[in-house]
Design an enzyme around this catalytic site. Structure first.
Site, PDB file in Angstrom:
ATOM      1  N   LYS A  51       0.825  -1.215   0.000  1.00 36.00           N
ATOM      2  CA  LYS A  51       0.000   0.000   0.000  1.00 36.00           C
ATOM      3  C   LYS A  51       0.855   1.259   0.000  1.00 36.00           C
ATOM      4  O   LYS A  51       0.352   2.373   0.139  1.00 36.00           O
ATOM      5  CB  LYS A  51      -0.919   0.024   1.245  1.00 36.00           C
ATOM      6  CG  LYS A  51      -1.962  -1.045   1.294  1.00 36.00           C
ATOM      7  CD  LYS A  51      -3.086  -0.731   2.289  1.00 36.00           C
ATOM      8  CE  LYS A  51      -2.645  -0.600   3.697  1.00 36.00           C
ATOM      9  NZ  LYS A  51      -3.779  -0.424   4.647  1.00 36.00           N
ATOM     10  N   LYS A 111       2.698   2.243   2.364  1.00 35.42           N
ATOM     11  CA  LYS A 111       2.602   2.846   3.698  1.00 35.42           C
ATOM     12  C   LYS A 111       3.702   2.253   4.562  1.00 35.42           C
ATOM     13  O   LYS A 111       3.938   1.051   4.554  1.00 35.42           O
ATOM     14  CB  LYS A 111       1.244   2.507   4.329  1.00 35.42           C
ATOM     15  CG  LYS A 111       0.116   3.437   3.939  1.00 35.42           C
ATOM     16  CD  LYS A 111      -1.047   3.293   4.915  1.00 35.42           C
ATOM     17  CE  LYS A 111      -1.970   4.478   4.856  1.00 35.42           C
ATOM     18  NZ  LYS A 111      -3.045   4.420   5.862  1.00 35.42           N
TER      19      LYS A 111
HETATM   20  N1  C2G Z   1     -10.322   7.035   9.110  1.00 35.99           N
HETATM   21  C1  C2G Z   1     -11.340   7.928   9.452  1.00 35.99           C
HETATM   22  N2  C2G Z   1     -11.021   9.201   9.743  1.00 35.99           N
HETATM   23  C2  C2G Z   1      -9.737   9.623   9.711  1.00 35.99           C
HETATM   24  C3  C2G Z   1      -8.703   8.725   9.392  1.00 35.99           C
HETATM   25  C4  C2G Z   1      -9.023   7.417   9.089  1.00 35.99           C
HETATM   26  O1  C2G Z   1     -12.525   7.547   9.485  1.00 35.99           O
HETATM   27  N3  C2G Z   1      -9.467  10.927  10.007  1.00 35.99           N
HETATM   28  C5  C2G Z   1     -10.700   5.656   8.786  1.00 35.99           C
HETATM   29  C6  C2G Z   1     -10.363   5.273   7.351  1.00 35.99           C
HETATM   30  O2  C2G Z   1     -11.361   5.751   6.452  1.00 35.99           O
HETATM   31  C7  C2G Z   1     -10.325   3.750   7.434  1.00 35.99           C
HETATM   32  C8  C2G Z   1      -9.818   3.503   8.875  1.00 35.99           C
HETATM   33  O3  C2G Z   1      -9.972   4.751   9.588  1.00 35.99           O
HETATM   34  O4  C2G Z   1     -11.642   3.223   7.287  1.00 35.99           O
HETATM   35  C9  C2G Z   1      -8.371   3.079   8.913  1.00 35.99           C
HETATM   36  O5  C2G Z   1      -7.617   4.063   8.227  1.00 35.99           O
HETATM   37  P1  C2G Z   1      -6.123   3.681   7.771  1.00 35.99           P
HETATM   38  O6  C2G Z   1      -5.405   3.054   8.901  1.00 35.99           O
HETATM   39  O7  C2G Z   1      -5.542   4.867   7.056  1.00 35.99           O
HETATM   40  O8  C2G Z   1      -6.414   2.514   6.710  1.00 35.99           O
HETATM   41  P2  C2G Z   1      -6.174   2.532   5.133  1.00 35.99           P
HETATM   42  O9  C2G Z   1      -4.756   2.790   4.820  1.00 35.99           O
HETATM   43  O10 C2G Z   1      -7.232   3.370   4.558  1.00 35.99           O
HETATM   44  O11 C2G Z   1      -6.380   0.974   4.783  1.00 35.99           O
HETATM   45  O12 C2G Z   1      -8.194  -2.794   2.609  1.00 35.99           O
HETATM   46  C10 C2G Z   1      -8.451  -1.519   3.146  1.00 35.99           C
HETATM   47  C11 C2G Z   1      -7.172  -0.857   3.586  1.00 35.99           C
HETATM   48  O13 C2G Z   1      -6.419  -1.684   4.452  1.00 35.99           O
HETATM   49  C12 C2G Z   1      -7.526   0.464   4.264  1.00 35.99           C
END
Ligand code: C2G
Length: 132
Positions: free
Chosen positions: A44, A46
């Protein structure tokens, strides 16, 4: 029992993560969180500060979370939904539409993101504080 699942890296835990976990748990009875492995984070593009084991331990300590499983790839969601008998798949709305294929297997819910907070913002702000 209504089972909910959500996916993410959940690095440097913040209120945006807590808000989505709380809301995900509120729409069901049992919440599974699939946390991205360190290897999948690399896919990803990340780089998490905390390792998978550390992020797993942190998520397992949250009252809204009932179970934590690893997320190894983009393709595992259908199998996860079937294996864990999931009723509702939840993600933040930055992913809106991206997982609609799961509608053949369960309800798909995209919840509004929490504005103004993100792991990236935390890292940027800390860099500015430390580097002036
Ligand atoms: N999130 C949120 N508000 C934020 C930051 C994050 O609601 N200010 C939510 C994201 O939308 C996601 C969850 O928190 O639903 C986890 O975010 P991340 O750890 O950034 O995950 P991500 O990289 O989006 O990975 O297969 C799906 C992926 O693994 C998602």
């Amino acid at each position: 029992m209504k089972k909910v699942i959500t996916y993410g890296t959940f690095d440097l835990l913040h209120t945006g993560h807590i808000n989505i976990l709380r809301r995900a748990k509120e729409i069901g009875d049992y919440l599974i969180v699939a946390i991205s492995s360190d290897e999948f984070n690399a896919i990803k593009n990340k780089k998490a500060y905390y390792s998978f084991e550390q992020r797993k331990a942190i998520l397992e300590a949250i009252r809204y979370v009932d179970e934590v499983i690893p997320e190894h790839n983009w393709e595992q969601k259908i199998v996860d939904v079937q294996k864990h008998q999931i009723d509702i798949f939840v993600m933040g709305d930055d992913w809106k539409g991206k997982f609609d294929f799961l509608k053949d297997y369960c309800e798909v819910v995209y919840l509004p993101r929490t504005v103004g907070i993100s792991t990236t913002k935390i890292k940027t702000d800390l860099n500015e504080v430390n580097n002036g």
